[in-house]
Design a protein around this motif. Sequence first.
Motif: not given
Length: 348
Positions: A303-312
Amino acid sequence: MARSVANRILLAIVLAGAGATAHAEARVELELATSATFPATAQQEWYKLLSELGIDGLRIRKAQSDDKVEVKVAGSELSPVYRVVGRLASANQIELPGGKFSAHDRAGLSKWLAKLRSEGPQASGNSTTPFGLTAKQLAAVNADLATRVSFSTKDMTPAEFVDRISSALKYSLDVDRATRQQLAHAEPMGEQLEGLTAGSALAYAVRSEGFGLLPRIGEAKKLEYAVVKPGSVQTTTWPVGWPLEDRKPKDLIPELFVPRNAEIDDFPLAEALEAICGRLKTPVLYDHYALTRQGIDAAKVNVKFPSSRTWYGKVLEKVLYQARLKGEWRVDEAGKPLLWVTTLKPVK
């Protein structure tokens, strides 16, 4: 469907039994569902009447399609909270668990409220319980299954776990020979169940082979547990964790929604979930029975998730969806949160 079954089980577990002393301090909260055409003036009159009768919390709202008249039990053993869902009917009657009342039947409403406070939900008409057990018996089962798993389960077969945990339970655990053999030849459990409650852990361990945990009254007329095939005896078996009901994940796991930097660069889903849930200090349990039947292996799906400001919470939702999975936050019998990972498409 599974959620409604768990809701019915939770509703039936009255931790204090039905003794008047235990329920002396009971708090009653009432939520009334009504149609959009129900007169506002009548709503105000009902609000005034019920407030005068001493309802501790009162709300009147628009009816929803899944509303049902019921009592949900919350609070503690010595200070229970009864959350009642009722209806305001077109004939200007109030429908509550146990009967209907007109606005002129103040005495009847007062008697209903007093009986609920002193005797609990069964006194108000909610006497049907799952498994054919009484509310007192279900309370005893829940207390027994709230026992914590005190040993490492890593690489144990389901049969080994069943044998080990059964010695920590008050009530006996019945497993027939064919079932035991199937559990003994099952894949060892990769998840660590130490620290979970026995009920959720047992239900999880036998679920991998398509079995369920069933509390029942045995031939000796005593409480016992059995490992069964759901549907062969009855459809209701003990769940792997309980629904959050009216609680929110953010109330149990505040860290789930704390803003932070996150990135996942083509890692196996299982590794990503282990890292995230490790930081949240919550176990992650897989519905292996469903995943296997849909050909999904969390250790092999990247799986992938782009670098960003987010939450779990958002990261979990996105990466699980990439694997055709979803996560459900649940709690074990002692209220500890866990993440239940299952397939987007239900498996029977």
